[in-house]
Scaffold this active site. Structure first.
Site, PDB file in Angstrom:
ATOM      1  CE1 TYR A   1      -1.072  25.703  22.154  1.00 10.60           C
ATOM      2  CE2 TYR A   1      -0.067  25.580  19.627  1.00 10.60           C
ATOM      3  CZ  TYR A   1      -0.865  25.120  20.791  1.00 10.60           C
ATOM      4  OH  TYR A   1      -1.952  23.826  20.551  1.00 10.60           O
TER       5      TYR A   1
ATOM      6  CG  HIS B   1      -6.697  24.649  19.986  1.00  8.07           C
ATOM      7  ND1 HIS B   1      -6.155  25.521  19.514  1.00  8.07           N
ATOM      8  CD2 HIS B   1      -6.709  23.935  20.375  1.00  8.07           C
ATOM      9  CE1 HIS B   1      -4.746  25.237  20.882  1.00  8.07           C
ATOM     10  NE2 HIS B   1      -5.254  24.078  21.030  1.00  8.07           N
TER      11      HIS B   1
ATOM     12  CE  LYS C   1      -2.901  23.064  17.875  1.00  7.52           C
ATOM     13  NZ  LYS C   1      -1.809  23.430  17.904  1.00  7.52           N
TER      14      LYS C   1
ATOM     15  CG  ASP D   1       0.713  22.081  16.419  1.00  3.87           C
ATOM     16  OD1 ASP D   1       0.177  22.299  15.500  1.00  3.87           O
ATOM     17  OD2 ASP D   1       0.695  21.966  17.353  1.00  3.87           O
TER      18      ASP D   1
END
Length: 322
Positions: free
Chosen positions: A57, A120, A87, A52
């Site tokens: 990130y 998200h 996302k 994921d």
């Protein structure tokens, strides 16, 4: 490990499967770890097949590099053995930015498609930065119709095998379902023994929406996390009695709820421990004790609350789910 690849569940009516134990890549501060690619390769070697990611990130590029190297080394036989999700960040939650945002993610990942693309948050900010906290003066109303139509286009174009959402309440899912041609396959939400999401899980089960749990251990050490899960006496007692770690008890509990889980650790011993949840079970008494743990949400999302924004309280963001 064979039991990872067989631990699948259906996530949508089109028959796609998701490995129930996934590997999260979010570490705060974002982008703070060195050798992320090597950590992800270690995870693939150990048997993780579900990864994921998200632009926020800063892990899409190292994840893509790890996938490419795993294929070159023969750690996996084909791309199809891996389940990769990413996302749509709030700054790209504008109808005309959704498809280009996924195309950028795919370029970062070095992939032709992702298995799952998620909205998200049910939130929008002015186009620009990938950051959390967001600038509250940049908060805008979330346009369900234009964003979801573009998400559907991502699936129709073959850029994403499935599409879904993250951090959506029952009420917001109902609104999305009322305007969707392709319903969301997944809702990725905070879920652990101290925030069990019973009502949301029942709603999603009724609507055929699969739940993926994030922060299954409470996300200790992050600004959105809490120590309460790892310090919970009920869980500590169960772990001691079973000869398991508290983390294993949390992950096994989630597994027994029929949800998939994304758990993040770049410590190889903990990676191994987190895989050790398939050859034992919690008994009815232990499950009953967990069901009675007082509930409190760990991440209320106050970053999206503003007196001048679309959500003026956490109750408006989460509706009945807070």
């Amino acid at each position: 490990m064979a039991n990872i690849t067989v631990a699948d569940t259906q996530i949508s009516t089109d028959g796609k499967a998701i490995p129930l134990l996934g590997f999260g890549t979010a570490e705060y501060p974002y982008g703070s770890s060195a050798n992320v690619k090597e950590h992800l390769l270690d995870a693939i070697r150990l048997g993780y097949r579900h990864f994921d990611s998200a632009p926020l990130y800063l892990t899409e590029q190292p994840l893509g590099e790890a996938v490419a190297e795993a294929l070159a080394l023969g750690l996996v036989n084909s791309r199809e053995e891996l389940f990769i999700s990413t996302k749509l960040w709030c700054s790209d939650a504008h109808g005309d930015r959704v498809v280009p945002a996924l195309q950028t993610s795919l370029k970062n990942l070095g992939l032709e498609y992702v298995d799952l693309y998620l909205v998200h948050w049910p939130a929008c900010v002015k186009a620009g930065e990938y950051e959390l906290p967001v600038k509250k003066e940049d908060l805008l109303p979330f346009d369900y119709e234009s964003v979801w139509k573009a998400m559907e286009e991502c699936q129709k174009l073959g850029l994403a095998k499935s599409i879904g959402v993250s951090n959506f309440s029952c009420k917001k899912l109902e609104k999305l379902l009322s305007i969707s041609e392709i319903p969301p396959a997944v809702n990725q939400v905070e879920m652990n023994p101290l925030w069990q999401q019973q009502k949301l899980r029942e709603f999603c089960k009724d609507k055929g929406i699969h739940i993926t749990a994030y922060s299954p251990l409470g996300a200790r050490g992050t600004f959105w996390g809490t120590d309460r899960v790892m310090e919970c006496e009920v869980l500590q007692e169960i772990a001691k009695a079973k000869g398991k770690t508290l983390a294993q008890v949390c992950l096994r509990w989630a597994y027994e709820q029929g949800v998939s889980v994304v758990v993040k650790s770049f410590n190889i011993e903990r990676m191994k421990e987190n895989l050790g949840i398939f050859d034992w079970s919690l008994n009815p008494d232990e499950l009953n004790k967990i069901s009675q743990i007082p509930q409190k949400k760990g991440f209320p999302g106050v970053q999206f609350i503003s007196p001048n924004g679309p959500y003026k309280s956490v109750e408006e963001l989460w509706d009945e789910g807070i």
